[in-house]
Scaffold this motif. Structure first.
Motif, PDB file in Angstrom:
ATOM      1  N   VAL A 154       0.856  -1.178   0.000  1.00 30.45           N
ATOM      2  CA  VAL A 154       0.000   0.000   0.000  1.00 30.45           C
ATOM      3  C   VAL A 154       0.894   1.230   0.000  1.00 30.45           C
ATOM      4  O   VAL A 154       1.761   1.368   0.868  1.00 30.45           O
ATOM      5  N   THR A 155       0.695   2.116  -0.957  1.00 32.69           N
ATOM      6  CA  THR A 155       1.548   3.302  -1.046  1.00 32.69           C
ATOM      7  C   THR A 155       0.777   4.592  -0.831  1.00 32.69           C
ATOM      8  O   THR A 155       1.377   5.625  -0.537  1.00 32.69           O
ATOM      9  N   THR A 156      -0.553   4.557  -0.998  1.00 38.42           N
ATOM     10  CA  THR A 156      -1.368   5.759  -0.816  1.00 38.42           C
ATOM     11  C   THR A 156      -2.621   5.429  -0.012  1.00 38.42           C
ATOM     12  O   THR A 156      -3.013   4.262   0.121  1.00 38.42           O
ATOM     13  N   LEU A 157      -3.256   6.451   0.472  1.00 34.42           N
ATOM     14  CA  LEU A 157      -4.499   6.283   1.230  1.00 34.42           C
ATOM     15  C   LEU A 157      -5.562   5.628   0.348  1.00 34.42           C
ATOM     16  O   LEU A 157      -6.346   4.798   0.828  1.00 34.42           O
ATOM     17  N   ALA A 158      -5.563   5.974  -0.910  1.00 29.90           N
ATOM     18  CA  ALA A 158      -6.551   5.426  -1.844  1.00 29.90           C
ATOM     19  C   ALA A 158      -6.409   3.916  -2.001  1.00 29.90           C
ATOM     20  O   ALA A 158      -7.388   3.210  -2.277  1.00 29.90           O
TER      21      ALA A 158
END
Length: 339
Positions: A154-158
Protein backbone atom coordinates in the motif's frame (compact mmCIF):
# COMPACT_ATOMS: atom_id res chain seq x y z
CA UNK A 1 -7.08 -28.26 82.47
CA UNK A 2 -4.03 -26.77 84.23
CA UNK A 3 -3.30 -23.03 84.19
CA UNK A 4 -0.34 -23.67 81.82
CA UNK A 5 -2.54 -25.70 79.45
CA UNK A 6 -5.16 -22.96 79.44
CA UNK A 7 -2.44 -20.37 78.75
CA UNK A 8 -0.96 -22.34 75.86
CA UNK A 9 -4.41 -22.97 74.42
CA UNK A 10 -5.12 -19.25 74.51
CA UNK A 11 -1.85 -18.49 72.74
CA UNK A 12 -2.70 -21.01 70.00
CA UNK A 13 -6.13 -19.45 69.47
CA UNK A 14 -4.64 -15.97 69.36
CA UNK A 15 -2.06 -17.11 66.81
CA UNK A 16 -4.77 -18.61 64.63
CA UNK A 17 -6.80 -15.42 64.77
CA UNK A 18 -3.76 -13.34 63.90
CA UNK A 19 -2.87 -15.63 60.99
CA UNK A 20 -6.43 -15.51 59.69
CA UNK A 21 -6.38 -11.73 59.87
CA UNK A 22 -3.35 -11.62 57.60
CA UNK A 23 -4.22 -14.49 55.26
CA UNK A 24 -3.11 -13.93 51.68
CA UNK A 25 -5.91 -13.06 49.25
CA UNK A 26 -5.06 -14.36 45.78
CA UNK A 27 -6.94 -12.44 43.11
CA UNK A 28 -7.75 -14.24 39.86
CA UNK A 29 -6.61 -12.10 36.92
CA UNK A 30 -8.31 -13.05 33.67
CA UNK A 31 -6.50 -12.39 30.42
CA UNK A 32 -7.32 -13.13 26.81
CA UNK A 33 -4.05 -12.42 24.99
CA UNK A 34 -1.16 -14.87 24.95
CA UNK A 35 1.37 -15.18 27.78
CA UNK A 36 4.05 -13.31 25.80
CA UNK A 37 1.85 -10.27 25.13
CA UNK A 38 3.11 -7.17 26.93
CA UNK A 39 0.07 -6.95 29.19
CA UNK A 40 0.61 -10.49 30.46
CA UNK A 41 4.39 -10.58 30.39
CA UNK A 42 5.02 -7.12 31.83
CA UNK A 43 1.96 -5.34 33.20
CA UNK A 44 0.21 -8.02 35.25
CA UNK A 45 3.39 -9.35 36.92
CA UNK A 46 4.21 -5.78 37.94
CA UNK A 47 0.64 -5.25 39.17
CA UNK A 48 0.91 -8.38 41.31
CA UNK A 49 4.22 -7.20 42.72
CA UNK A 50 2.81 -3.75 43.51
CA UNK A 51 -0.22 -5.22 45.27
CA UNK A 52 2.00 -7.49 47.36
CA UNK A 53 4.31 -4.62 48.31
CA UNK A 54 1.50 -2.19 49.12
CA UNK A 55 -0.39 -4.66 51.32
CA UNK A 56 2.56 -6.37 52.97
CA UNK A 57 1.76 -9.61 51.20
CA UNK A 58 -1.92 -9.70 52.10
CA UNK A 59 -2.99 -9.40 48.45
CA UNK A 60 -1.43 -11.14 45.48
CA UNK A 61 -2.68 -12.32 42.10
CA UNK A 62 -2.62 -15.18 39.62
CA UNK A 63 -3.03 -14.79 35.86
CA UNK A 64 -5.42 -17.25 34.22
CA UNK A 65 -6.04 -17.64 30.50
CA UNK A 66 -9.02 -18.77 28.47
CA UNK A 67 -11.72 -18.09 31.05
CA UNK A 68 -13.82 -16.21 28.51
CA UNK A 69 -13.44 -14.60 25.06
CA UNK A 70 -12.36 -10.93 24.96
CA UNK A 71 -15.88 -9.41 24.63
CA UNK A 72 -17.10 -11.36 27.70
CA UNK A 73 -14.43 -10.22 30.17
CA UNK A 74 -16.64 -7.66 31.91
CA UNK A 75 -19.43 -10.18 32.34
CA UNK A 76 -16.84 -12.58 33.76
CA UNK A 77 -16.09 -10.05 36.51
CA UNK A 78 -19.77 -9.29 37.10
CA UNK A 79 -20.45 -13.01 37.51
CA UNK A 80 -17.65 -13.38 40.05
CA UNK A 81 -15.70 -15.87 37.93
CA UNK A 82 -12.58 -13.67 38.08
CA UNK A 83 -11.47 -10.74 40.20
CA UNK A 84 -9.50 -8.58 37.74
CA UNK A 85 -9.55 -8.35 33.94
CA UNK A 86 -8.80 -6.00 31.08
CA UNK A 87 -11.39 -5.04 28.51
CA UNK A 88 -11.27 -3.39 25.12
CA UNK A 89 -14.19 -0.98 24.98
CA UNK A 90 -14.68 -1.38 21.23
CA UNK A 91 -15.57 -5.06 21.59
CA UNK A 92 -18.98 -4.14 23.02
CA UNK A 93 -20.51 -1.54 20.67
CA UNK A 94 -23.11 0.70 22.28
CA UNK A 95 -22.05 -0.12 25.84
CA UNK A 96 -19.47 2.67 26.05
CA UNK A 97 -19.57 6.16 24.58
CA UNK A 98 -17.13 8.43 26.43
CA UNK A 99 -14.31 5.92 25.98
CA UNK A 100 -14.26 6.80 22.28
CA UNK A 101 -12.79 10.22 23.08
CA UNK A 102 -9.26 8.99 23.71
CA UNK A 103 -9.47 6.83 20.57
CA UNK A 104 -9.69 9.86 18.28
CA UNK A 105 -6.77 10.43 15.91
CA UNK A 106 -4.88 13.69 16.21
CA UNK A 107 -3.83 13.73 19.86
CA UNK A 108 -0.10 14.30 20.31
CA UNK A 109 1.75 11.97 22.65
CA UNK A 110 2.58 8.36 23.38
CA UNK A 111 0.52 5.67 25.10
CA UNK A 112 1.73 6.69 28.56
CA UNK A 113 0.63 10.29 28.08
CA UNK A 114 -2.70 9.19 26.60
CA UNK A 115 -3.38 6.68 29.39
CA UNK A 116 -2.69 9.25 32.12
CA UNK A 117 -4.80 11.89 30.39
CA UNK A 118 -7.58 9.36 29.89
CA UNK A 119 -7.63 8.57 33.62
CA UNK A 120 -7.70 12.23 34.63
CA UNK A 121 -10.55 13.09 32.27
CA UNK A 122 -12.45 10.00 33.41
CA UNK A 123 -12.21 11.03 37.05
CA UNK A 124 -13.04 14.66 36.32
CA UNK A 125 -15.85 14.28 33.78
CA UNK A 126 -16.89 10.73 32.93
CA UNK A 127 -16.90 8.60 36.08
CA UNK A 128 -20.26 10.00 37.15
CA UNK A 129 -21.89 8.53 34.02
CA UNK A 130 -21.16 5.02 35.37
CA UNK A 131 -20.55 3.36 32.00
CA UNK A 132 -18.70 0.52 33.76
CA UNK A 133 -21.67 -0.11 36.01
CA UNK A 134 -21.20 -2.99 38.44
CA UNK A 135 -17.39 -3.18 38.37
CA UNK A 136 -14.58 -1.12 39.84
CA UNK A 137 -12.35 0.66 37.32
CA UNK A 138 -8.79 0.41 38.64
CA UNK A 139 -7.01 1.81 35.60
CA UNK A 140 -7.42 3.02 32.02
CA UNK A 141 -5.01 2.61 29.16
CA UNK A 142 -4.59 3.11 25.45
CA UNK A 143 -2.29 1.29 23.12
CA UNK A 144 0.07 3.21 20.88
CA UNK A 145 -1.32 4.90 17.80
CA UNK A 146 -3.05 2.44 15.48
CA UNK A 147 -1.76 1.94 11.96
CA UNK A 148 -2.77 -0.21 8.97
CA UNK A 149 -0.92 -3.47 8.35
CA UNK A 150 -1.52 -5.14 4.99
CA UNK A 151 -0.67 -8.35 3.15
CA UNK A 152 -0.28 -6.38 -0.09
CA UNK A 153 1.76 -3.27 -0.77
CA UNK A 154 0.00 0.00 0.00
CA UNK A 155 1.55 3.30 -1.05
CA UNK A 156 -1.37 5.76 -0.82
CA UNK A 157 -4.50 6.28 1.23
CA UNK A 158 -6.55 5.43 -1.84
CA UNK A 159 -4.97 1.95 -1.95
CA UNK A 160 -6.82 1.10 1.27
CA UNK A 161 -10.21 1.40 -0.38
CA UNK A 162 -11.92 -1.98 -0.60
CA UNK A 163 -9.42 -3.91 1.53
CA UNK A 164 -10.99 -6.52 3.81
CA UNK A 165 -9.68 -5.25 7.12
CA UNK A 166 -9.97 -6.47 10.69
CA UNK A 167 -11.32 -3.56 12.74
CA UNK A 168 -11.51 -3.92 16.51
CA UNK A 169 -14.46 -1.59 17.10
CA UNK A 170 -14.93 1.91 18.43
CA UNK A 171 -13.48 4.87 16.54
CA UNK A 172 -11.48 2.66 14.19
CA UNK A 173 -14.79 1.41 12.77
CA UNK A 174 -15.72 4.99 11.87
CA UNK A 175 -12.27 5.51 10.37
CA UNK A 176 -12.61 2.33 8.34
CA UNK A 177 -15.94 3.44 6.92
CA UNK A 178 -14.48 6.77 5.79
CA UNK A 179 -11.49 5.06 4.20
CA UNK A 180 -13.64 2.56 2.32
CA UNK A 181 -12.34 -0.45 4.22
CA UNK A 182 -14.50 -3.57 4.30
CA UNK A 183 -14.68 -4.18 8.02
CA UNK A 184 -14.16 -7.62 9.56
CA UNK A 185 -14.54 -7.98 13.32
CA UNK A 186 -12.58 -10.73 15.04
CA UNK A 187 -10.85 -10.61 18.45
CA UNK A 188 -7.15 -9.81 18.40
CA UNK A 189 -6.04 -13.40 19.15
CA UNK A 190 -7.70 -14.49 15.88
CA UNK A 191 -5.92 -11.92 13.70
CA UNK A 192 -3.04 -14.15 12.58
CA UNK A 193 -5.40 -16.92 11.52
CA UNK A 194 -7.71 -14.48 9.73
CA UNK A 195 -4.88 -12.93 7.73
CA UNK A 196 -3.03 -16.16 6.97
CA UNK A 197 -6.20 -17.77 5.63
CA UNK A 198 -6.86 -14.84 3.31
CA UNK A 199 -10.12 -13.96 5.02
CA UNK A 200 -8.69 -10.47 5.53
CA UNK A 201 -6.23 -8.34 3.56
CA UNK A 202 -5.30 -6.03 6.40
CA UNK A 203 -5.64 -5.23 10.08
CA UNK A 204 -5.79 -1.99 12.06
CA UNK A 205 -3.50 -2.35 15.09
CA UNK A 206 -0.70 -0.58 16.92
CA UNK A 207 2.84 -1.40 15.87
CA UNK A 208 3.27 -3.69 18.91
CA UNK A 209 1.07 -6.23 17.11
CA UNK A 210 3.81 -6.83 14.57
CA UNK A 211 5.60 -8.83 17.26
CA UNK A 212 2.89 -9.89 19.72
CA UNK A 213 0.50 -11.13 17.01
CA UNK A 214 3.21 -12.05 14.47
CA UNK A 215 2.04 -9.57 11.85
CA UNK A 216 5.55 -9.58 10.37
CA UNK A 217 4.61 -12.99 8.94
CA UNK A 218 1.10 -12.33 7.60
CA UNK A 219 0.90 -8.54 7.08
CA UNK A 220 4.35 -7.66 5.84
CA UNK A 221 3.53 -4.08 4.90
CA UNK A 222 3.05 -1.29 7.45
CA UNK A 223 1.31 1.88 6.25
CA UNK A 224 1.79 4.68 8.77
CA UNK A 225 -0.16 7.87 9.29
CA UNK A 226 1.68 10.39 11.51
CA UNK A 227 -0.23 10.45 14.80
CA UNK A 228 -1.98 7.24 13.81
CA UNK A 229 -5.40 6.40 12.43
CA UNK A 230 -6.84 5.90 15.93
CA UNK A 231 -5.99 4.67 19.45
CA UNK A 232 -7.49 1.74 21.33
CA UNK A 233 -9.25 2.30 24.65
CA UNK A 234 -9.02 -0.28 27.45
CA UNK A 235 -10.04 -0.50 31.09
CA UNK A 236 -8.53 -2.53 33.90
CA UNK A 237 -11.47 -3.61 36.02
CA UNK A 238 -12.00 -5.37 39.34
CA UNK A 239 -14.91 -7.06 41.02
CA UNK A 240 -16.50 -4.45 43.29
CA UNK A 241 -17.66 -7.22 45.58
CA UNK A 242 -14.13 -8.58 45.91
CA UNK A 243 -12.70 -5.13 46.57
CA UNK A 244 -15.34 -4.46 49.22
CA UNK A 245 -14.45 -7.74 50.94
CA UNK A 246 -10.92 -6.51 51.64
CA UNK A 247 -10.14 -4.71 54.88
CA UNK A 248 -10.39 -0.88 54.86
CA UNK A 249 -6.63 -0.71 55.43
CA UNK A 250 -5.88 -2.89 52.40
CA UNK A 251 -8.36 -0.99 50.26
CA UNK A 252 -6.69 2.30 51.18
CA UNK A 253 -3.24 0.95 50.33
CA UNK A 254 -4.36 -0.35 46.94
CA UNK A 255 -6.11 2.92 46.11
CA UNK A 256 -3.20 5.15 47.12
CA UNK A 257 -0.24 3.07 45.91
CA UNK A 258 -1.43 0.84 43.05
CA UNK A 259 -4.73 1.67 41.37
CA UNK A 260 -5.81 4.72 39.40
CA UNK A 261 -3.31 7.00 37.73
CA UNK A 262 -0.37 4.90 38.95
CA UNK A 263 -1.62 1.77 37.21
CA UNK A 264 -2.76 3.72 34.15
CA UNK A 265 0.69 5.26 33.73
CA UNK A 266 2.39 1.88 34.10
CA UNK A 267 0.05 0.34 31.52
CA UNK A 268 0.83 3.10 29.02
CA UNK A 269 4.54 2.54 29.53
CA UNK A 270 4.09 -1.16 28.82
CA UNK A 271 2.30 -0.40 25.54
CA UNK A 272 5.06 2.03 24.53
CA UNK A 273 7.73 -0.58 25.20
CA UNK A 274 5.76 -3.12 23.17
CA UNK A 275 5.49 -0.67 20.27
CA UNK A 276 9.26 -0.25 20.27
CA UNK A 277 9.69 -4.04 20.14
CA UNK A 278 7.16 -4.28 17.29
CA UNK A 279 9.01 -1.68 15.24
CA UNK A 280 12.32 -3.39 15.88
CA UNK A 281 10.86 -6.70 14.71
CA UNK A 282 9.58 -5.05 11.53
CA UNK A 283 12.90 -3.39 10.77
CA UNK A 284 14.70 -6.70 11.34
CA UNK A 285 12.45 -8.57 8.88
CA UNK A 286 14.01 -8.21 5.44
CA UNK A 287 10.72 -8.90 3.66
CA UNK A 288 8.74 -6.26 5.59
CA UNK A 289 8.19 -2.67 4.46
CA UNK A 290 7.23 0.57 6.20
CA UNK A 291 5.44 3.24 4.16
CA UNK A 292 4.71 6.70 5.52
CA UNK A 293 1.70 8.67 4.32
CA UNK A 294 2.43 11.52 1.91
CA UNK A 295 1.65 15.15 2.67
CA UNK A 296 -1.41 14.90 0.40
CA UNK A 297 -2.70 11.83 2.22
CA UNK A 298 -2.07 13.44 5.61
CA UNK A 299 -4.17 16.43 4.54
CA UNK A 300 -6.94 14.14 3.27
CA UNK A 301 -6.99 12.13 6.49
CA UNK A 302 -7.07 15.30 8.60
CA UNK A 303 -10.44 16.13 7.03
CA UNK A 304 -11.67 12.63 7.87
CA UNK A 305 -10.44 12.81 11.46
CA UNK A 306 -12.11 16.21 11.95
CA UNK A 307 -15.41 14.75 10.79
CA UNK A 308 -15.11 11.77 13.13
CA UNK A 309 -14.11 14.01 16.04
CA UNK A 310 -17.25 16.13 15.65
CA UNK A 311 -19.38 12.96 15.55
CA UNK A 312 -17.83 11.52 18.73
CA UNK A 313 -18.06 14.80 20.65
CA UNK A 314 -21.75 15.01 19.77
CA UNK A 315 -22.23 11.45 21.09
CA UNK A 316 -20.51 12.43 24.36
CA UNK A 317 -22.75 15.47 24.67
CA UNK A 318 -25.79 13.25 24.23
CA UNK A 319 -24.47 10.90 26.92
CA UNK A 320 -24.48 13.72 29.45
CA UNK A 321 -20.94 15.15 29.42
CA UNK A 322 -19.36 18.16 27.73
CA UNK A 323 -17.60 16.67 24.73
CA UNK A 324 -15.62 19.75 23.72
CA UNK A 325 -14.44 20.44 27.27
CA UNK A 326 -13.34 16.81 27.65
CA UNK A 327 -11.52 16.95 24.31
CA UNK A 328 -9.65 20.09 25.33
CA UNK A 329 -8.77 18.52 28.69
CA UNK A 330 -7.28 15.46 26.97
CA UNK A 331 -5.12 17.70 24.78
CA UNK A 332 -4.00 19.74 27.78
CA UNK A 333 -3.19 16.75 29.99
CA UNK A 334 -1.33 14.97 27.19
CA UNK A 335 0.72 18.10 26.58
CA UNK A 336 1.71 18.12 30.26
CA UNK A 337 2.83 14.50 30.02
CA UNK A 338 4.64 14.77 26.68
CA UNK A 339 8.28 15.58 27.26
Amino acid sequence: MTRLTRFLSGVAVAALVATAGHATETLTISSWAGPTHGINANLFPKLIEMMETATGGEVTGEIKYGLAPPPAQMDLILDGAADIAWIFHGYTPGRFVTTKLIELPGFTGNAEAASVADWRVYKEMFEKLDEHKGVKVIGLMTHGVGQIHTSKDVTTLADLNGLKTRLGGGVVTDVGTELGLVGIQVPAPKVYETLSSGAADAVAMPVEGRKSFKLTEVAKNLYEMPGGFYRGSFALIMSQEKFDSLSPEVQAKLESEVFGETLSRLAGQVWDEADAEGRAATEAASDNSIREASAEDIAAFTKISDKIRDKVLAEIDAAGADGKAAYEMVKSEMAKETK
